[in-house]
Design a protein around this motif. Structure first.
Motif, PDB file in Angstrom:
ATOM      1  N   GLY A 101       0.821  -1.212   0.000  1.00  0.00           N
ATOM      2  CA  GLY A 101       0.000   0.000   0.000  1.00  0.00           C
ATOM      3  C   GLY A 101       0.852   1.258   0.000  1.00  0.00           C
ATOM      4  O   GLY A 101       0.633   2.173  -0.796  1.00  0.00           O
ATOM      5  N   ILE A 102       1.848   1.297   0.893  1.00  0.00           N
ATOM      6  CA  ILE A 102       2.723   2.471   0.958  1.00  0.00           C
ATOM      7  C   ILE A 102       3.644   2.529  -0.258  1.00  0.00           C
ATOM      8  O   ILE A 102       3.912   3.611  -0.796  1.00  0.00           O
ATOM      9  CB  ILE A 102       3.542   2.455   2.262  1.00  0.00           C
ATOM     10  CG1 ILE A 102       2.606   2.576   3.469  1.00  0.00           C
ATOM     11  CG2 ILE A 102       4.551   3.598   2.281  1.00  0.00           C
ATOM     12  CD1 ILE A 102       3.310   2.517   4.809  1.00  0.00           C
ATOM     13  N   LEU A 103       4.129   1.375  -0.717  1.00  0.00           N
ATOM     14  CA  LEU A 103       5.014   1.338  -1.889  1.00  0.00           C
ATOM     15  C   LEU A 103       4.317   1.927  -3.110  1.00  0.00           C
ATOM     16  O   LEU A 103       4.852   2.832  -3.772  1.00  0.00           O
ATOM     17  CB  LEU A 103       5.442  -0.099  -2.170  1.00  0.00           C
ATOM     18  CG  LEU A 103       6.231  -0.315  -3.470  1.00  0.00           C
ATOM     19  CD1 LEU A 103       7.563   0.424  -3.423  1.00  0.00           C
ATOM     20  CD2 LEU A 103       6.449  -1.803  -3.730  1.00  0.00           C
ATOM     21  N   PHE A 104       3.119   1.424  -3.431  1.00  0.00           N
ATOM     22  CA  PHE A 104       2.395   1.920  -4.603  1.00  0.00           C
ATOM     23  C   PHE A 104       1.934   3.359  -4.410  1.00  0.00           C
ATOM     24  O   PHE A 104       1.993   4.173  -5.333  1.00  0.00           O
ATOM     25  CB  PHE A 104       1.196   1.018  -4.906  1.00  0.00           C
ATOM     26  CG  PHE A 104       1.564  -0.373  -5.341  1.00  0.00           C
ATOM     27  CD1 PHE A 104       2.605  -0.583  -6.227  1.00  0.00           C
ATOM     28  CD2 PHE A 104       0.878  -1.482  -4.850  1.00  0.00           C
ATOM     29  CE1 PHE A 104       2.958  -1.866  -6.632  1.00  0.00           C
ATOM     30  CE2 PHE A 104       1.213  -2.767  -5.262  1.00  0.00           C
ATOM     31  CZ  PHE A 104       2.256  -2.961  -6.140  1.00  0.00           C
ATOM     32  N   GLY A 105       1.466   3.673  -3.192  1.00  0.00           N
ATOM     33  CA  GLY A 105       0.991   5.036  -2.929  1.00  0.00           C
ATOM     34  C   GLY A 105       2.100   6.064  -3.043  1.00  0.00           C
ATOM     35  O   GLY A 105       1.930   7.108  -3.686  1.00  0.00           O
ATOM     36  N   ALA A 106       3.257   5.788  -2.434  1.00  0.00           N
ATOM     37  CA  ALA A 106       4.379   6.732  -2.489  1.00  0.00           C
ATOM     38  C   ALA A 106       4.925   6.847  -3.911  1.00  0.00           C
ATOM     39  O   ALA A 106       5.261   7.955  -4.368  1.00  0.00           O
ATOM     40  CB  ALA A 106       5.486   6.278  -1.534  1.00  0.00           C
ATOM     41  N   SER A 107       5.000   5.725  -4.621  1.00  0.00           N
ATOM     42  CA  SER A 107       5.499   5.750  -5.998  1.00  0.00           C
ATOM     43  C   SER A 107       4.620   6.608  -6.892  1.00  0.00           C
ATOM     44  O   SER A 107       5.114   7.253  -7.826  1.00  0.00           O
ATOM     45  CB  SER A 107       5.585   4.327  -6.558  1.00  0.00           C
ATOM     46  OG  SER A 107       6.466   3.524  -5.806  1.00  0.00           O
TER      47      SER A 107
END
Length: 311
Positions: A101-107
């Protein structure tokens, strides 16, 4: 993991009202299906149509992929929970959801900044656009966005895995998010909260500054255009991206820019629904309805499908 650390969590969900649960399920299921359909349509169009091979549409295809992945990570599991009535989630599954979730959101935010830079080069340096935005440069920017997101989550997840959950295993949310997970931890979370706030705050500030600077130069260039028609066309081209940016930043700023992870979890549920369900379903339609090239590509593909079906 220590022996007294919880290995199973229970998600509180959005509501205890059975009727509202049905309404929420219908709403989230429809928005999820529209998100999948809309983003897959744009991914397909930009992949197969020869007119949509420019860097702008390469970035758009990857943005749609991130949007689709993000909403799948966040919503698909909750739909399963509501359908089965089983709101339990394992320790590993919870932290896996946090990671992606954080990986895709931050990217996504870094990719929005890269897309803004692409717009800047297209408007402010049109004669040098082909030289600057080469395929190699585009691929490097895309890889840089993903690696930047990965750098943010690695530290957070590494410290999060050291947390102990011994008092309660009930997460007051419909998904595993940093704030509600930290709320039930019996370890000291102050340092981790500060790292999360600093990491996400730095991501938002850095990318937003790049976006604002890019569009400041773009607006200045557009205002120098001689005719009102040229200005109108240029602003129309930028409006889709600017609308998507506003959708992406508003909810994230509201959720994470606060002094403590233990504040406003209940209120954040509604904002999380917007971030994980509403924004991803709106973005492909914003790009499609306001982009003549994408619309024309859709018509061309539709005509081909109709002709093939008649043969």
């Amino acid at each position: 993991m220590r022996n007294h650390t919880a290995t199973l969590f229970i998600l509180q969900g959005l509501t205890d009202d059975p009727q509202l649960k049905v309404l929420f399920f219908i709403f989230l299921f429809l928005t999820y299906m529209l998100t999948v359909t809309g983003n897959l349509t744009i991914i397909t169009l930009t992949w197969v149509d020869p007119h949509l091979k420019t860097p702008m549409y390469v970035f758009l295809r990857n943005f749609c992929f991130l949007e689709l992945s993000f909403t799948t990570v966040c919503i698909r599991r909750f739909l399963y929970n509501m359908l089965t009535g089983d709101y339990t989630v394992t320790y590993n599954a919870c932290f896996t959801q946090l990671f992606f979730g954080i990986l895709f959101g931050a990217s996504e935010f870094f990719l929005l900044a890269a897309m803004s830079y692409d717009h800047y080069v297209a408007f402010c340096k049109p004669l040098h656009y082909a030289k600057i935005m080469k395929n190699r440069v585009c691929n490097q920017l895309l890889l840089g966005c993903l690696l930047s997101g990965l750098m943010i989550i690695i530290t957070i997840l590494g410290m999060g895995l050291e947390l102990e959950f011994c008092d309660s295993n009930i997460i007051d949310h419909f998904l595993c998010e940093p704030s509600p997970v930290l709320e039930i931890a019996c370890s000291d979370t102050q340092v981790l909260e500060r790292i999360i706030s600093a990491s996400i705050g730095l991501t938002l500030i850095m990318t937003l500054v790049l976006v604002v600077l890019s569009y400041a130069y773009i607006v200045r260039t557009i205002l120098r255009f001689p005719s009102a028609q040229q200005k109108k066309k240029a602003f129309s081209t930028c409006s889709s991206h600017m609308t998507v940016i506003s959708f992406s930043y508003d909810s994230c700023i509201f959720i994470y820019v606060k002094p403590s992870a233990k504040e406003g979890v209940a209120l954040n549920k509604s904002v999380s629904v917007h971030a994980t369900s509403m924004a991803p379903v709106m973005n492909p339609f914003i790009y499609t309805l306001r982009n003549k090239q994408v619309l024309q590509a859709f018509r061309d593909i539709f005509k081909r499908v109709v002709l093939i079906s008649k043969l």
